[in-house]
Enzyme design. Structure first.
Site, PDB file in Angstrom:
ATOM      1  N   GLY A 198       0.827  -1.197   0.000  1.00 27.61           N
ATOM      2  CA  GLY A 198       0.000   0.000   0.000  1.00 27.61           C
ATOM      3  C   GLY A 198       0.862   1.248   0.000  1.00 27.61           C
ATOM      4  N   GLN A 202       2.174   9.013   4.224  1.00 30.10           N
ATOM      5  CA  GLN A 202       3.355   8.819   5.066  1.00 30.10           C
ATOM      6  C   GLN A 202       4.470   8.070   4.341  1.00 30.10           C
ATOM      7  OE1 GLN A 202       3.727  10.132   8.078  1.00 30.10           O
ATOM      8  NE2 GLN A 202       1.689  11.032   8.030  1.00 30.10           N
ATOM      9  N   GLY A 203       4.116   7.253   3.331  1.00 28.70           N
ATOM     10  CA  GLY A 203       5.133   6.480   2.629  1.00 28.70           C
ATOM     11  C   GLY A 203       4.553   5.235   1.987  1.00 28.70           C
ATOM     12  N   ASP A 318      -4.237   9.172  13.620  1.00 30.29           N
ATOM     13  CA  ASP A 318      -4.718   8.891  12.262  1.00 30.29           C
ATOM     14  C   ASP A 318      -5.570   7.623  12.257  1.00 30.29           C
ATOM     15  OD1 ASP A 318      -5.055   9.403   9.581  1.00 30.29           O
ATOM     16  OD2 ASP A 318      -3.197   8.428   8.957  1.00 30.29           O
TER      17      ASP A 318
END
Length: 523
Positions: A198, A202-203, A318
């Site tokens: 995925g 964030q990365g 989050d």
């Protein structure tokens, strides 16, 4: 008319005596002296292989036998030498090479490789050796540069600090492992795109297989400059999260600090995200209400643990359905702590740069930048609405009034239209009273003011209570009640009023206040 013969000699000395006085000696270079045979004196003559005037200042000059002789005195190779010449045979042949001698003949059992080919082979071998040597030197320098760069990143990312922290905790059962960059490159096939699980703000998360065949999830953050305080906070978070031991929190196994930004290594969860299961491509899902309620309860328990039971309180920051993973048994695992913040024990809130996901972001946090534990409560409330409605938190395909799911839900609750937005399968599976209780809890989680929201611990307890009521709903079923009477006798039956069920408030208070042990089948 009479023939005359001139007979002459140089001086009155013999050769041996004349050679003693070099200045007057008449025989010059490349010549030899011989005594005159008809009286005193001597004469000079050019040596063999030389020609010219032996009395001239430069003496006699060399004869090039290889050029002037015809035919050539040699079979193949002729080399002129001072006063003579030399004949030679090529490799693989033998003999004196002279035309008037044995000449050149092949050597038995030798490989007669032509000279040009041998020269070409020699050049090729030489070039190959140079290329290999150059490549070896380049690879050596490159490898050294990589090692130096990794050491630099390791220090910049707080590797020494982390090692010191880990050495102080060696006696602890749980600790983070420091992986090398090479370990993770091998585990992900050099971060091949086929290993991507995925991607987000964030990365990127990759699937990796370690040398011991352990399957892991490796999070590679986006490149960003980090201050010293951020590095210290990151190291602190790694230490804290590596010690988090909760069945509903994805386990942090370790990290790698030899890259430009640190890499985090988590346990691998096999069954995708909650988002994948409730927001399918076809728009329908087969997830039962029982599973939805259990997943909500497990997620709330994990967040409650992070807020109040962890050694240092952790705000996830989050919470959303894509960050709730499910294993093969649909057990919830809260993941992705890239935005998380540790709350010092003497503080209840932090002032931070607003960060989160559209649709889940706490409106109070958005306006004030004050991050509190209740910010996670709001985001979890949005996840509860997703579980109730099977709708996405934000969708621009819906009418404007319905685009923001949280606002749409609050509006439906005010207008007493709950069952118009709840998923049809949820309505069929769940009891109306229970749905109203979950919806009421959800509504409280979504209040604009954080102080008016319940704590995550209260949310977890209430969901657990509702879930226990669902599991024990067989007490309200007449058939099960008759079976209970048969098995346990009339005394237990009469205690519940001969079929009268307990009120919801009584059951919940019993569970909340007395930590009631869940009932199981009377059988």
């Amino acid at each position: 008319m009479v023939p005359v013969v001139l007979d002459w000699a140089v001086g009155n000395q013999r050769c041996n005596e004349a050679k003693k006085n070099l200045t007057s000696f008449a025989c010059k270079a490349n010549s030899h002296c011989y005594d005159f045979d008809n009286g005193p004196g001597y004469r000079c003559n050019c040596s063999q292989g030389y020609e010219g005037n032996p009395y001239s200042p430069n003496g006699c000059s060399d004869i090039d036998e290889c050029v002037i002789s015809s035919p050539s005195p040699c079979n193949i190779t002729c080399q002129n030498l001072p006063g003579t010449y030399n004949c030679s045979c090529p490799e693989g042949y033998e003999g004196d090479g002279r035309t008037d001698g044995s000449g050149c003949s092949p050597i038995p059992n030798s490989n007669n490789i032509p000279p040009l080919i041998k020269i070409a082979l020699g050049i090729s071998i030489g070039v190959s050796v140079l290329l290999l040597g150059g490549s070896w030197l380049y690879c050596g320098f490159r490898q050294r540069n990589i090692i130096n760069l990794r050491e630099k990143f390791f220090q910049q990312n707080g590797g020494i600090m982390l090692q010191q922290q880990l050495s102080m905790r060696e006696g602890s059962v749980q600790y983070a492992k420091i992986f090398t960059a090479e370990d993770l490159e091998k585990a992900t096939n050099n971060y091949h795109e086929s290993r991507i699980l995925g991607q987000g703000g964030q990365g990127t998360v990759y699937k990796g297989v370690l040398a011991d065949t352990t399957v892991v999830a490796i999070k590679k953050a986006k490149v960003a400059e980090q201050s010293q305080s951020q590095i210290e906070q990151f190291i602190n978070e790694v230490i804290i999260l590596s010690q988090v031991n909760h069945r509903n929190v994805v386990k942090l196994l370790g990290c790698c600090l030899e890259t430009q930004v640190p890499l985090l290594v988590y346990e691998f969860i096999t069954n995708g995200t909650l988002y994948d299961h409730i927001h399918t491509v076809g728009g329908t899902t087969s997830m039962s209400w029982e599973n939805r309620l259990r997943i909500a309860t497990e997620t709330a328990a994990a967040l409650s643990y992070l807020h109040s039971a962890a050694s240092t309180p952790i705000i996830h920051r989050d919470v959303k359905s894509t960050n709730i993973l499910l294993d093969d048994n649909y057990v919830a695992k809260v993941s992705d702590f890239g935005s998380s913040r540790l709350i010092p024990m003497d503080q209840t809130q932090l002032t931070t740069l607003v960060q989160g996901t559209l649709g889940y972001l706490d409106p109070e946090y958005f306006q004030t930048s004050q991050l509190t534990e209740r910010s996670d409560v709001y985001s979890f409330g949005v996840v509860l609405v997703e579980l109730l409605t099977s709708k996405k938190a934000i969708s621009f395909d819906r009418p404007e009034a319905e685009r923001n799911l949280a606002m749409y839900f609050i509006s439906a609750m005010k207008e007493d239209c709950l069952f118009e937005i709840v998923d049809e399968q949820v309505i069929n599976d769940a009891k109306a009273d229970q749905l109203k209780e979950v919806a009421s809890l959800t509504n409280r989680c979504l209040r604009v003011k954080g102080d008016e929201r319940p704590t995550m611990k209260e949310v977890a307890m209430e969901l657990e209570g509702l879930r226990m009521m669902e599991k024990n709903s067989w007490l309200n079923d007449k058939k099960n009640l008759e079976e209970t009477q048969y098995l346990l006798g009339d005394q237990l039956s009469n205690a519940y009023g001969g079929g009268t069920s307990m009120s919801n408030s009584t059951a919940y208070d019993s569970i909340a206040n007395n930590a009631m042990t869940p009932f199981h089948s009377g059988r």
